[in-house]
Design an enzyme around this catalytic site. Structure first.
Site, mmCIF file in Angstrom:
data_model
loop_
_atom_site.group_PDB
_atom_site.id
_atom_site.type_symbol
_atom_site.label_atom_id
_atom_site.label_comp_id
_atom_site.label_asym_id
_atom_site.label_seq_id
_atom_site.Cartn_x
_atom_site.Cartn_y
_atom_site.Cartn_z
ATOM 1 N N TYR A 750 27.207 -2.873 10.691
ATOM 2 C CA TYR A 750 25.848 -2.710 11.203
ATOM 3 C C TYR A 750 24.925 -3.844 10.758
ATOM 4 O O TYR A 750 24.039 -4.262 11.486
ATOM 5 C CB TYR A 750 25.252 -1.396 10.698
ATOM 6 N N THR A 781 32.310 -2.809 17.860
ATOM 7 C CA THR A 781 31.139 -2.559 17.024
ATOM 8 C C THR A 781 31.328 -1.256 16.260
ATOM 9 O O THR A 781 32.158 -0.418 16.614
ATOM 10 C CB THR A 781 29.859 -2.413 17.857
ATOM 11 N N ASP A 782 30.510 -1.067 15.244
ATOM 12 C CA ASP A 782 30.366 0.260 14.669
ATOM 13 C C ASP A 782 29.512 1.078 15.632
ATOM 14 O O ASP A 782 28.861 0.536 16.538
ATOM 15 C CB ASP A 782 29.717 0.166 13.281
ATOM 16 N N TRP A 783 29.492 2.381 15.434
ATOM 17 C CA TRP A 783 28.900 3.297 16.415
ATOM 18 C C TRP A 783 27.385 3.131 16.520
ATOM 19 O O TRP A 783 26.674 3.117 15.526
ATOM 20 C CB TRP A 783 29.269 4.727 16.050
ATOM 21 N N MET A 817 30.866 0.254 20.946
ATOM 22 C CA MET A 817 31.185 1.674 20.753
ATOM 23 C C MET A 817 29.985 2.442 20.204
ATOM 24 O O MET A 817 29.244 1.907 19.380
ATOM 25 C CB MET A 817 32.369 1.816 19.803
#
Length: 885
Positions: A750, A781-783, A817
């Site tokens: 992030y 990506t991270d969520w 994502m």
């Protein structure tokens, strides 16, 4: 009709039973014996035990958030001891604490509802991230409790929980002990003949108070060992499985001894900018170089027996340094395992160096009293290089490299001196990460750690002069241009089936995809504003409870299947129970988020022909405890276990291992990460990846890439780190994992890195990851990295914005994502923009590049029945350590 791979039988499966037994044995081996005057192992299985502490009955199996595992049961330490035949005689004290906790939780839930109403954030999200429940002080132990216990043996369990979204704090009840905990342990150490303290924590806590209490006979770090923690603890206490763990971190005498402590996270009231002014001096590198005495040093751990470590020989050439070491169990009563640790001290030169760095390690088999084992431990000569920002190169400076051998960072002998006669440039790079650090601490003029026999050892050690004239400098080539794929046929619509049949290439398919199709492919399965704000961990209706999946919008006409992703890294996080109607349509309910469980629809609404499914997964020891095993075979076995469950339930990508460096012990997610040392971290991640990827078509997702070392304000925090510290500390573990195990995927973090979101950093995700390291998989990506996260974190003024969807594509962050229609639309607009219009412009070839990376992994994944083990397709890449037993 949808097909689910979940089980329809609620009974415990054979695989579930087998996996619990595997974890039980491996967890006990990971535990670290910190102190022991001979009281352990307990010699009698049975009798009365006085059991106290918040972790006794309320044992913590792992951390909170996406790193949690929804296992069938959790066997606490009380139950584990009872299973071992002990009679717990302090149940009234434990019952009393349960009542205190229940009352505190009732008040907490009321406050949570009020907070949810005022902030607009769901109570579930608040409890998982910013406002987790914090257990109250334990009650004081009384003389009456002791008298009623009818035993001379007391065990006190200190439990701590932490998790995603919030850092720990240096306060009582967290890093520090509660006042009542200290008073209780003092009291029982005086009242009982045998006093044992167990640390049921995900990482480092303060041990200063414990070490000041006379009368404690043993202290064991049992960590958070998964859903069978209680059984594993009992095995370790009885010596059924000998604890042979070594610390993967330095445990300081005082929290403020850590060089990052004063400015870490909110300690300086600033979580927008994190300045890594300690540079390369992280963990033992700092404590040794600046001569700060720790409470327990890196690599430390006792055993129930004693060992002799004898270096038989050292050899070296321009390729490999090889050590032959004999380990003997010199005890006469107990079997055990020992870890041989090899460190090197590089010569002082133009580049500042730490006192020592871990070079290699190996763990013995289980040695009976009097038994010996000869280990051959090898590592690359060039792995002792340092990074020079001035020359943008990895360099070995001329001088003497001391080789140290022992069983912890502060218990070694100098056994060899490797002499390099000239400066050697190993590889030429570009400096990719400009930082604006105000300063970095320097060791110049500082007196490092030393010990009385060190100088004598240097003089008597074997000296080896290595000729390095045949070592050529590697020059990295950065591929700035990307090919464009042109559609060669408009006769028919190509599909993935055509690629599988060998009729067309993957590039031919990509060339025919429209911008809209590729934009959809590069964004995860979620669409629509309402769906974007649904709870993390309930994205997939094919594997309920999975974290997400790639889009299924191209499945009908392009025959592109979607991959399922599940959280980790302590096992798979799935819904343990879900219900469908007779046609396979998923009914609402069944989702689990920590202690919150969304109940299924009422019985009146569930028809008699509804189908019940079960996905009980095994909770592994958390990563910080697994690492303490120092056993790469054990960690690979843990990966193998997860791989079998992935195939069982239909998961393609495991969102693990987490492998950020333990820069500071207060990082809320340290339990998900391995260590303070980059070599050790990389080897652990490589081992677990190999275990997973030996299975056909499934893989790991190493994360969070990179410099994600705090949880407060994690979406918008800017990590300011020098190029050298990045390459030697925070990126090195990822490099090792990529080069030795080639994971299927990488997850960007992030945070911003030197002012640029990692998900938008071409230098990080393409120049470094692909051009320098040769990564072959996909990057995600991270969520919600590209989204407004007010629904997660509340509305706040922020210094930095979220990352950009188009810039993800430009950087080579292939998959966003879980994604949303907003991301798709922004990517499409960015491709069609004229130069100078708006802020961002991406090219067709940049979008094709990301689409190709995703399709390449789908093609090799378990989406297809003929998938092969992913790691075999790239082969084993040589690196750092080879061990022959």
């Amino acid at each position: 009709m949808k097909k689910y791979k979940a089980l329809k039988n609620h009974e415990m499966s054979l695989m579930e039973k087998e996996h619990m037994e595997i974890v039980r044995k491996m967890a006990a081996e990971c535990m670290v014996l910190l102190e022991n005057d001979g009281v352990l192992p307990l010699t009698v299985s049975g009798g009365n035990i006085a059991l106290y502490g918040n972790g006794a009955r309320r044992t913590v199996k792992g951390g909170t958030g996406s790193g949690d595992v929804n296992s069938r049961t959790v066997i606490n330490i009380e139950h584990g001891l009872e299973k071992a035949g002990f009679n717990i005689t302090t149940k009234s004290w434990l019952d009393n604490f349960d009542k205190i906790v229940a009352s505190a939780k009732e008040a907490y839930l009321k406050e949570l509802d009020k907070l949810s109403e005022s902030t607009g954030i769901s109570a579930t999200m608040l409890s998982m991230f910013d406002y987790p429940f914090r257990e109250p002080q334990v009650p004081l132990i009384t003389k009456e409790d002791v008298d009623k216990s009818d035993t001379d043996t007391a065990i006190y369990v200190i439990g701590r929980i932490s998790g995603e979204g919030k850092d720990r704090c240096c306060q009582e009840g967290d890093y520090l002990l509660y006042a009542n905990e200290i008073e209780n342990i003092k009291f029982i150490s005086e009242k009982y003949k045998k006093c044992i303290v167990l640390l049921n924590t995900g990482g480092v806590i303060d041990t200063k108070a414990l070490k000041s209490i006379r009368g404690i006979n043993a202290i064991m770090y049992v960590g958070q060992a998964g859903n069978i923690t209680g059984l594993a603890v009992a095995d370790a206490l009885l010596g059924i499985t000998a604890p042979s763990g070594k610390l993967a971190d330095t445990w300081a005498l005082d929290y403020w001894d850590y060089p990052s402590s004063k400015s870490f996270s909110l300690n300086d009231d600033n979580d927008d900018d994190e300045y890594y002014t300690e540079g390369i001096y992280v963990g033992y590198r700092y404590f040794d170089t600046f001569n700060v005495t720790p409470s327990y040093c890196f690599g430390y751990g006792k055993s129930y027996t004693e060992f002799e470590i004898k270096t038989i020989d050292i050899t070296a050439d321009s390729d490999v340094i090889s050590l032959t070491v004999k380990v003997t169990n010199t005890g006469n009563r107990y079997s055990g395992k020992e870890v041989v640790q090899v460190y090197y001290s590089a010569p002082k030169g133009d580049i500042e160096k730490p006192y020592q760095e871990l070079a290699a390690f190996a763990k013995t088999k289980l040695l009976a009293p009097g038994e010996s084992q000869v280990l051959v431990i090898e590592y690359k000569l060039t792995s002792m290089a340092s990074y020079s920002e001035k020359k943008a190169a990895w360099i070995m400076e001329a001088g003497e490299y001391l080789i140290r051998v022992g069983n912890s960072s502060r218990n070694t002998r100098v056994e060899g001196v490797i002499v390099i006669n000239r400066d050697l440039i190993i590889s030429k790079h570009e400096n990719l990460f400009r930082s604006d650090l105000p300063f970095e601490i320097s060791s110049k003029g500082k007196q490092p750690y030393s010990y009385p026999t060190q100088e004598h050892e240097k003089k008597s050690a074997k000296r080896i002069i290595v000729d390095v004239t045949n070592i050529n400098t590697e020059k990295i080539v950065y591929k700035r241009e990307k090919p464009i794929y042109c559609n060669k046929s408009n006769d028919r619509k190509f599909t993935m089936d055509d690629v599988m049949a060998g009729n067309i290439s993957l590039e031919d398919l990509v060339a025919q995809l429209t911008v809209e199709e590729m934009a959809n492919l590069c964004v995860g399965s979620k669409r629509g504003e309402k769906e974007e704000q649904s709870i993390i961990g309930n994205a997939s209706n094919i594997v309920p409870g999975a974290a997400g999946d790639t889009t299924s919008l191209l499945s009908s006409d392009r025959k592109i299947p979607n991959m399922i992703m599940a959280d980790g890294p302590a096992g798979l996080r799935l819904n343990p129970h879900f219900i469908t109607d007779a046609d396979g349509n998923l009914l609402s309910g069944g989702e689990v988020f920590g202690e919150f469980r969304l109940e299924s629809e009422s019985n009146e609404e569930i028809s008699d022909d509804a189908v019940h499914y079960y996905q009980y997964c095994t909770a592994l020891p958390v990563a910080s405890l697994l690492a303490s095993s120092w056993d790469m075979d054990l960690i690979e076995k843990a990966g193998d276990l997860v791989g079998k469950e992935m195939l069982q339930f239909g998961v393609t990508l495991w969102l693990a291992p987490g492998m950020n460096i333990h820069r500071n012990p207060l990082c809320g997610r340290n339990f998900e990460y391995y260590s303070e040392d980059p070599l050790f971290t990389g080897m652990c991640a490589s081992a677990i990846t190999k275990g997973v990827q030996k299975h056909p078509g499934i893989g790991t997702t190493i994360k969070h890439f990179a410099a994600n070392n705090q949880e407060n304000n994690r979406f918008y925090s800017n990590s300011h780190v020098s190029e050298r510290a990045l390459r030697e500390i925070y990126l090195k573990g990822f490099e090792i994992a990529v080069k030795t195990s080639q994971p299927m995927a990488v997850m960007s973090s992030y945070n911003l890195l030197n002012g640029v979101h990692t998900a938008n950093s071409y230098e990080l995700l393409t120049s470094l990851l692909r051009d320098e390291w040769g990564f072959k998989g996909l990057v995600m990506t991270d969520w919600f990295a590209t989204h407004n996260t007010d629904f997660l974190t509340g509305k706040k003024e922020r210094k930095y914005p979220a990352s950009s969807s188009p810039l993800c594509i430009k950087a080579g962050n292939d998959l966003i994502m879980p994604g949303g229609q907003k991301d798709v639309d922004e990517i499409i607009r960015a491709v069609y923009k004229e130069e100078g219009e708006g802020t961002y412009k991406i090219t067709l070839e940049e979008l094709q590049y990301c689409a190709l990376n995703i399709l390449r992994i789908i093609l090799q994944s378990s989406c297809y029945e003929n998938a092969k083990p992913y790691i075999e397709q790239f082969g084993e890449l040589p690196w750092v350590i080879r061990v022959n037993n």
